[in-house]
Design a protein around this motif. Structure first.
Motif, PDB file in Angstrom:
ATOM      1  N   ASP A   6       0.849  -1.189   0.000  1.00  0.00           N
ATOM      2  CA  ASP A   6       0.000   0.000   0.000  1.00  0.00           C
ATOM      3  C   ASP A   6       0.890   1.245   0.000  1.00  0.00           C
ATOM      4  N   GLY A   7       0.263   2.397   0.027  1.00  0.00           N
ATOM      5  CA  GLY A   7       0.998   3.657  -0.041  1.00  0.00           C
ATOM      6  C   GLY A   7       1.994   3.836   1.082  1.00  0.00           C
ATOM      7  N   THR A   8       1.651   3.405   2.277  1.00  0.00           N
ATOM      8  CA  THR A   8       2.569   3.522   3.406  1.00  0.00           C
ATOM      9  C   THR A   8       3.782   2.628   3.216  1.00  0.00           C
ATOM     10  N   ASP A   9       3.552   1.410   2.732  1.00  0.00           N
ATOM     11  CA  ASP A   9       4.681   0.512   2.444  1.00  0.00           C
ATOM     12  C   ASP A   9       5.615   1.147   1.422  1.00  0.00           C
ATOM     13  N   VAL A  10       5.041   1.727   0.372  1.00  0.00           N
ATOM     14  CA  VAL A  10       5.847   2.344  -0.687  1.00  0.00           C
ATOM     15  C   VAL A  10       6.655   3.509  -0.128  1.00  0.00           C
ATOM     16  N   ARG A  11       6.028   4.356   0.689  1.00  0.00           N
ATOM     17  CA  ARG A  11       6.746   5.481   1.292  1.00  0.00           C
ATOM     18  C   ARG A  11       7.894   4.982   2.163  1.00  0.00           C
ATOM     19  N   LEU A  12       7.650   3.918   2.902  1.00  0.00           N
ATOM     20  CA  LEU A  12       8.689   3.341   3.752  1.00  0.00           C
ATOM     21  C   LEU A  12       9.836   2.786   2.911  1.00  0.00           C
ATOM     22  N   LEU A  13       9.519   2.102   1.827  1.00  0.00           N
ATOM     23  CA  LEU A  13      10.566   1.561   0.950  1.00  0.00           C
ATOM     24  C   LEU A  13      11.384   2.676   0.304  1.00  0.00           C
TER      25      LEU A  13
END
Length: 166
Positions: A5-12
């Motif tokens: 999700d968007g949070t995972d992408v931001r974290l990556l």
């Protein structure tokens, strides 16, 4: 595997920007709780979203100056044994099964042309390998990258307010 999700992408993306960053630093930078970042990192690791560290080691640092790609034609019924045999060759750093005229694509590293000749011979010596064609990589023109893909994924799946709350 569950889609990111968007949070995972931001974290990556934060991890790409600062591979040695701490959970606390990522939490502060992304406006998330430390527990959320820790849970997300654990989930990313357990789901196989993060590649092993050895993918970051440059073979040139070990003296392997050449990269080559070998397309391999095999006797199909022997494929599992062939893959096991190829895996015993340390210089085979990646292998893919293919559709089309070739059966396997190997990425190999070599110290020099003579070493590549030896490696090619080792590939051909694996029982069930019928023939191989070797192409020397002349230079990497687009290095392995994930940032453009992460950015595109982030645009497609922006973080929601619910995701950003820790």
């Amino acid at each position: 595997m569950r889609r990111l999700d968007g949070t995972d992408v931001r974290l990556l993306l934060a991890l790409v920007a600062d591979p040695r960053g701490t959970v606390v630093a990522f939490a502060q930078a992304l406006g998330l709780s430390r527990n959320t970042v820790q849970a997300r990192m654990t989930a990313l690791e357990s789901r196989g979203a993060l590649l092993p560290f050895d993918r970051r080691i440059d073979p040139v640092a070990l003296g392997y100056q050449l990269t080559a790609f070998i397309t391999v034609h095999v006797h199909q019924p022997r494929l599992p044994a062939i893959v096991q045999g190829l895996a015993q060759i340390p210089e085979v750093v990646e292998a893919y099964g293919l559709s089309g005229p070739s059966d396997l694509l190997l990425r190999v590293v070599a110290r020099d042309a003579e070493d590549l000749f030896r490696i090619n011979g080792a590939v051909l010596a694996v029982a069930g390998v019928e023939r191989a064609e070797t192409s020397l990589a002349m230079g990497e023109v687009i290095p392995y990258r994930m940032v453009p893909l992460l950015e595109a994924s982030g645009r497609a799946h922006p973080a929601t307010a619910h995701e950003t709350l820790g």
